[in-house]
Design a protein around this motif. Structure first.
Motif, mmCIF file in Angstrom:
data_model
loop_
_atom_site.group_PDB
_atom_site.id
_atom_site.type_symbol
_atom_site.label_atom_id
_atom_site.label_comp_id
_atom_site.label_asym_id
_atom_site.label_seq_id
_atom_site.Cartn_x
_atom_site.Cartn_y
_atom_site.Cartn_z
ATOM 1 N N GLY A 15 -40.170 19.649 4.659
ATOM 2 C CA GLY A 15 -40.819 19.730 5.957
ATOM 3 C C GLY A 15 -41.078 21.157 6.359
ATOM 4 N N LEU A 16 -40.154 22.013 6.098
ATOM 5 C CA LEU A 16 -40.292 23.409 6.419
ATOM 6 C C LEU A 16 -41.477 24.014 5.684
ATOM 7 C CD1 LEU A 16 -39.321 25.964 7.738
ATOM 8 C CD2 LEU A 16 -37.751 26.267 5.843
ATOM 9 N N SER A 17 -41.651 23.676 4.432
ATOM 10 C CA SER A 17 -42.757 24.226 3.660
ATOM 11 C C SER A 17 -44.086 23.857 4.273
ATOM 12 C CB SER A 17 -42.714 23.717 2.228
ATOM 13 O OG SER A 17 -41.570 24.191 1.609
ATOM 14 N N ALA A 18 -44.209 22.645 4.696
ATOM 15 C CA ALA A 18 -45.448 22.194 5.291
ATOM 16 C C ALA A 18 -45.748 22.977 6.542
ATOM 17 C CB ALA A 18 -45.367 20.712 5.604
ATOM 18 N N ALA A 19 -44.769 23.170 7.352
ATOM 19 C CA ALA A 19 -44.954 23.890 8.592
ATOM 20 C C ALA A 19 -45.365 25.317 8.338
ATOM 21 C CB ALA A 19 -43.679 23.849 9.405
ATOM 22 N N GLN A 56 -36.454 23.607 14.933
ATOM 23 C CA GLN A 56 -35.967 22.258 15.220
ATOM 24 C C GLN A 56 -36.365 21.331 14.087
ATOM 25 O OE1 GLN A 56 -37.834 21.482 19.081
ATOM 26 N NE2 GLN A 56 -35.787 21.500 19.965
ATOM 27 N N ILE A 57 -35.483 20.363 13.778
ATOM 28 C CA ILE A 57 -35.781 19.363 12.757
ATOM 29 C C ILE A 57 -35.034 18.076 13.099
ATOM 30 C CG2 ILE A 57 -33.948 20.153 11.223
ATOM 31 C CD1 ILE A 57 -35.845 19.393 8.866
ATOM 32 N N SER A 58 -35.709 16.947 12.938
ATOM 33 C CA SER A 58 -35.091 15.638 13.153
ATOM 34 C C SER A 58 -35.542 14.709 12.043
ATOM 35 C CB SER A 58 -35.514 15.039 14.493
ATOM 36 O OG SER A 58 -35.041 15.815 15.560
ATOM 37 N N SER A 59 -34.636 13.827 11.631
ATOM 38 C CA SER A 59 -34.955 12.824 10.611
ATOM 39 C C SER A 59 -34.888 11.445 11.238
ATOM 40 C CB SER A 59 -33.955 12.890 9.454
ATOM 41 O OG SER A 59 -34.034 14.138 8.819
ATOM 42 N N ILE A 60 -35.791 10.578 10.817
ATOM 43 C CA ILE A 60 -35.825 9.199 11.279
ATOM 44 C C ILE A 60 -35.653 8.301 10.067
ATOM 45 C CG2 ILE A 60 -37.188 7.412 12.428
ATOM 46 C CD1 ILE A 60 -38.714 9.884 13.746
ATOM 47 N N SER A 77 -40.487 21.622 13.758
ATOM 48 C CA SER A 77 -41.243 22.575 14.568
ATOM 49 C C SER A 77 -40.587 23.942 14.453
ATOM 50 C CB SER A 77 -41.307 22.136 16.031
ATOM 51 O OG SER A 77 -40.016 22.109 16.598
ATOM 52 N N GLY A 78 -41.340 24.969 14.835
ATOM 53 C CA GLY A 78 -40.797 26.312 14.746
ATOM 54 C C GLY A 78 -41.820 27.374 15.072
ATOM 55 N N ASP A 79 -41.471 28.602 14.721
ATOM 56 C CA ASP A 79 -42.289 29.772 15.014
ATOM 57 C C ASP A 79 -43.086 30.203 13.792
ATOM 58 O OD1 ASP A 79 -41.180 29.970 17.610
ATOM 59 O OD2 ASP A 79 -39.465 31.085 16.817
ATOM 60 N N LEU A 80 -44.243 30.793 14.039
ATOM 61 C CA LEU A 80 -45.063 31.394 12.991
ATOM 62 C C LEU A 80 -44.897 32.903 13.079
ATOM 63 C CD1 LEU A 80 -48.265 29.231 13.433
ATOM 64 C CD2 LEU A 80 -46.483 29.008 11.699
ATOM 65 N N ILE A 81 -44.554 33.519 11.954
ATOM 66 C CA ILE A 81 -44.234 34.948 11.921
ATOM 67 C C ILE A 81 -45.240 35.677 11.026
ATOM 68 C CG2 ILE A 81 -42.440 36.663 11.436
ATOM 69 C CD1 ILE A 81 -41.535 34.514 13.462
ATOM 70 N N GLY A 91 -45.970 22.528 14.331
ATOM 71 C CA GLY A 91 -45.301 21.238 14.374
ATOM 72 C C GLY A 91 -45.869 20.368 13.274
ATOM 73 N N GLU A 92 -45.017 19.528 12.666
ATOM 74 C CA GLU A 92 -45.501 18.626 11.628
ATOM 75 C C GLU A 92 -44.613 17.406 11.519
ATOM 76 O OE1 GLU A 92 -45.376 19.610 7.417
ATOM 77 O OE2 GLU A 92 -43.771 21.017 7.851
ATOM 78 N N VAL A 93 -45.211 16.336 11.036
ATOM 79 C CA VAL A 93 -44.487 15.095 10.780
ATOM 80 C C VAL A 93 -44.758 14.711 9.333
ATOM 81 C CG1 VAL A 93 -44.257 12.659 11.370
ATOM 82 C CG2 VAL A 93 -44.730 14.335 13.166
ATOM 83 N N CYS A 94 -43.683 14.424 8.575
ATOM 84 C CA CYS A 94 -43.808 14.004 7.179
ATOM 85 C C CYS A 94 -43.222 12.600 7.039
ATOM 86 C CB CYS A 94 -43.071 14.962 6.251
ATOM 87 S SG CYS A 94 -43.743 16.637 6.237
ATOM 88 N N THR A 95 -43.955 11.732 6.366
ATOM 89 C CA THR A 95 -43.516 10.361 6.133
ATOM 90 C C THR A 95 -43.310 10.153 4.643
ATOM 91 O OG1 THR A 95 -44.815 9.609 8.026
ATOM 92 C CG2 THR A 95 -44.109 7.927 6.458
ATOM 93 N N MET A 96 -42.180 9.537 4.289
ATOM 94 C CA MET A 96 -41.904 9.231 2.888
ATOM 95 C C MET A 96 -42.769 8.043 2.480
ATOM 96 S SD MET A 96 -38.269 8.816 0.983
ATOM 97 C CE MET A 96 -37.739 10.245 1.900
ATOM 98 N N THR A 97 -43.634 8.261 1.488
ATOM 99 C CA THR A 97 -44.564 7.209 1.063
ATOM 100 C C THR A 97 -44.147 6.529 -0.230
ATOM 101 O OG1 THR A 97 -45.964 8.827 -0.073
ATOM 102 C CG2 THR A 97 -46.527 8.291 2.212
#
Length: 172
Positions: A15-19, A56-60, A77-81, A91-97
């Motif tokens: 998830g972090l990589s995507a963001a 921030q990170i949350s798993s569902i 979600s997080g900061d861009l540096i 911000g991003e949402v990743c779904t396991m497919t």
């Protein structure tokens, strides 16, 4: 199946990589090429690097199982540096497919980078194995404001548990 701690770590790292991929887009302000000729001229591609820093990170977990399962999600979600300056957020949402034996699964991610000049959106799918995520490349799908015609792609590479280096290939 891999223990939950390992799958959660890989899921979080992905998830972090995507963001981070999104963060790189915000710095580019090169206008698209204009031509008065009737022959199409390729638009210039701006290539630059940013760091997406997860805050921030949350798993569902959709089925309550101890490992990854189809439909599980991660929200990041997080900061861009850029350099040492914070230039926006993501911000991003990743779904396991897809899940597979030997701690392997696919993630489909969609997200946005929010910058002073507008937003940049991205999307893509990649595979995570026991060794971590492989190549992570996202398509730039559009944007708002100064980025309303954005296209191209973002390559993301995890550099720590919270930071992802993005190489952005932006065409506007």
């Amino acid at each position: 199946m891999v223990p939950q701690e390992n799958s959660a770590r890989h899921f979080k790292h992905v998830g972090l990589s995507a963001a981070t991929g999104l963060a790189a887009l915000l710095v580019c302000s090169h206008p698209a090429s204009a031509s008065s000729s009737t022959t199409p001229v390729p638009e210039p591609e701006a290539v630059f690097e940013l760091v997406a820093r997860q805050t921030q990170i949350s798993s569902i977990d959709v089925d309550g199982s101890s490992g990854p399962s189809q439909g599980d999600e991660i929200v990041v979600s997080g900061d861009l540096i850029f350099g040492s300056a914070t230039v926006g957020n993501f911000g991003e949402v990743c779904t396991m497919t897809r899940t597979a034996p030997l701690d392997e699964f696919d993630l489909q991610c969609a997200g946005s980078l929010t910058l002073a000049q507008g937003q940049i959106t991205f999307q893509g799918q990649f595979t995570v194995t026991g060794a971590g995520p492989g190549d992570i490349n996202f398509a730039i799908t559009g944007g708002t404001g100064s980025y309303k015609t954005a296209r191209g792609f973002i390559h993301a590479a995890n550099v720590s548990d919270t930071d992802t280096q993005l190489t952005v290939h932006l065409i506007r």
